[in-house]
Scaffold this active site. Structure first.
Site, PDB file in Angstrom:
ATOM      1  N   LYS A   1      65.375   5.917  25.382  1.00  0.00           N
ATOM      2  CA  LYS A   1      65.449   7.365  25.641  1.00  0.00           C
ATOM      3  C   LYS A   1      66.660   7.738  26.481  1.00  0.00           C
ATOM      4  O   LYS A   1      67.271   8.791  26.291  1.00  0.00           O
ATOM      5  CB  LYS A   1      64.183   7.831  26.370  1.00  0.00           C
ATOM      6  CG  LYS A   1      62.954   7.785  25.505  1.00  0.00           C
ATOM      7  CD  LYS A   1      61.861   8.677  26.100  1.00  0.00           C
ATOM      8  CE  LYS A   1      60.630   8.663  25.214  1.00  0.00           C
ATOM      9  NZ  LYS A   1      59.531   7.861  25.767  1.00  0.00           N
TER      10      LYS A   1
ATOM     11  N   ASP B   1      75.055  -0.895  21.405  1.00  0.00           N
ATOM     12  CA  ASP B   1      74.559  -2.105  22.048  1.00  0.00           C
ATOM     13  C   ASP B   1      75.332  -2.251  23.345  1.00  0.00           C
ATOM     14  O   ASP B   1      76.558  -2.129  23.375  1.00  0.00           O
ATOM     15  CB  ASP B   1      74.705  -3.347  21.171  1.00  0.00           C
ATOM     16  CG  ASP B   1      73.742  -4.426  21.642  1.00  0.00           C
ATOM     17  OD1 ASP B   1      72.519  -4.204  21.562  1.00  0.00           O
ATOM     18  OD2 ASP B   1      74.195  -5.479  22.135  1.00  0.00           O
TER      19      ASP B   1
ATOM     20  N   PHE C   1      68.907   5.326  33.924  1.00  0.00           N
ATOM     21  CA  PHE C   1      67.899   4.400  33.392  1.00  0.00           C
ATOM     22  C   PHE C   1      68.411   2.975  33.589  1.00  0.00           C
ATOM     23  O   PHE C   1      69.528   2.760  34.081  1.00  0.00           O
ATOM     24  CB  PHE C   1      67.623   4.690  31.906  1.00  0.00           C
ATOM     25  CG  PHE C   1      68.811   4.407  31.006  1.00  0.00           C
ATOM     26  CD1 PHE C   1      69.817   5.339  30.859  1.00  0.00           C
ATOM     27  CD2 PHE C   1      68.922   3.190  30.326  1.00  0.00           C
ATOM     28  CE1 PHE C   1      70.923   5.079  30.035  1.00  0.00           C
ATOM     29  CE2 PHE C   1      70.010   2.922  29.493  1.00  0.00           C
ATOM     30  CZ  PHE C   1      71.016   3.873  29.361  1.00  0.00           C
ATOM     31  N   GLY C   2      67.602   2.023  33.157  1.00  0.00           N
ATOM     32  CA  GLY C   2      68.032   0.619  33.132  1.00  0.00           C
ATOM     33  C   GLY C   2      68.510   0.110  34.485  1.00  0.00           C
ATOM     34  O   GLY C   2      67.823   0.258  35.512  1.00  0.00           O
TER      35      GLY C   2
ATOM     36  N   ASP D   1      70.955   1.225  36.254  1.00  0.00           N
ATOM     37  CA  ASP D   1      71.726   2.217  37.017  1.00  0.00           C
ATOM     38  C   ASP D   1      71.502   2.151  38.536  1.00  0.00           C
ATOM     39  O   ASP D   1      72.460   2.288  39.303  1.00  0.00           O
ATOM     40  CB  ASP D   1      71.439   3.641  36.512  1.00  0.00           C
ATOM     41  CG  ASP D   1      72.157   3.949  35.208  1.00  0.00           C
ATOM     42  OD1 ASP D   1      73.087   3.191  34.849  1.00  0.00           O
ATOM     43  OD2 ASP D   1      71.802   4.937  34.539  1.00  0.00           O
TER      44      ASP D   1
END
Ligand code: ITT
Length: 220
Positions: free
Chosen positions: A14, A73, A154-155, A157
């Site tokens: 997302k 990716d 996200f991720g 960050d």
């Protein structure tokens, strides 16, 4: 009347989807995502490079759905970990791990290490059902923090500190991050040659599915 061309964003992430949408929002394309099409099989991301996996995801979606597709990716390449997690960034910490779990695992692996250098890398692949694809790359250098900071993005960050702005990516607004990030840089190139990309798609799409080639276009 010319209808907007359709481009499918081939990602289930997302955070990526909203960044890509925002970077392409000013262009005359209708952006769809995988959820607009009901269930389609998962692609195995078993390539050795970001490039391989981006192409796999984009070409698979384009083939299965019959539309041009854009896949991303990306991952975090950490110098002190010999480039890990790299292409395995999404699977770092196991299949059920959350973004938070992955950040925690990274911080614990990095505990006590003086070299905090890291880079986010991103490959964007734009593919058509017949197979050919365009590729764009972006990279952003930074440092791994000692603790998570910030709530945006996200991720990874919250653990990626970007020295020129003196903040982690999770402390930046979406626009600030898109201006400097790996994904923002890769998509900046797509934006710069947007017209060429659309022409390339038109040339490589099979005639009946050629998006934007409607009956009323043919009569003119
Ligand atoms: P798709 O394959 O469906 O696109 P994914 O999350 O599996 O989604 P990747 O295989 O490309 O995506 O894995 C990228 C990993 O790197 C994933 O864990 C992301 O959270 C992380 N990542 C990528 N870009 C990032 C960014 O801008 N900020 C923080 N983490 C990011």
């Amino acid at each position: 009347m010319t209808h907007p061309r359709i481009l499918v964003i081939a990602t289930r992430n997302k955070g990526k989807t909203s960044e890509i949408r925002s970077l392409l929002k000013d262009f005359p394309i209708e952006i769809k995502n995988l959820n607009d099409f009901g269930p389609i099989p998962e692609v195995e991301e078993d390539g050795d490079t970001f490039d391989d996996n981006a192409y796999k995801k984009a070409s698979f979606a384009a083939r299965v759905l019959g539309f041009p597709a854009l896949a991303d990716d990306s991952g975090l390449v950490v110098a002190a970990l010999d480039g890990r997690p790299g292409v395995h960034s999404a699977r770092y910490g196991g299949a059920d791990a959350t973004d938070e779990d992955r950040c925690e695992k990274l911080l614990s692996e990095m505990k006590g290490l003086a070299n905090r250098q890291a880079a986010f890398e991103c490959v964007i692949s734009i593919a058509v059902p017949a197979g050919p694809a365009l590729t764009y790359e972006g990279r952003c250098e930074g440092l791994i923090t000692e603790a998570p900071e910030g709530r945006n993005g996200f991720g990874y960050d919250p653990v990626f500190y970007y020295p020129p702005l003196g903040k982690t990516f999770a402390q930046l607004s979406g626009e600030e991050k898109n201006r400097v990030s790996h994904r923002g840089k890769a998509l900046m190139e797509v934006r710069e040659e947007f017209d060429k990309v659309m022409k390339w798609i038109d040339i490589h799409m099979p005639a009946p599915e050629r998006v934007g080639c409607q009956a009323d276009d043919l009569s003119s």
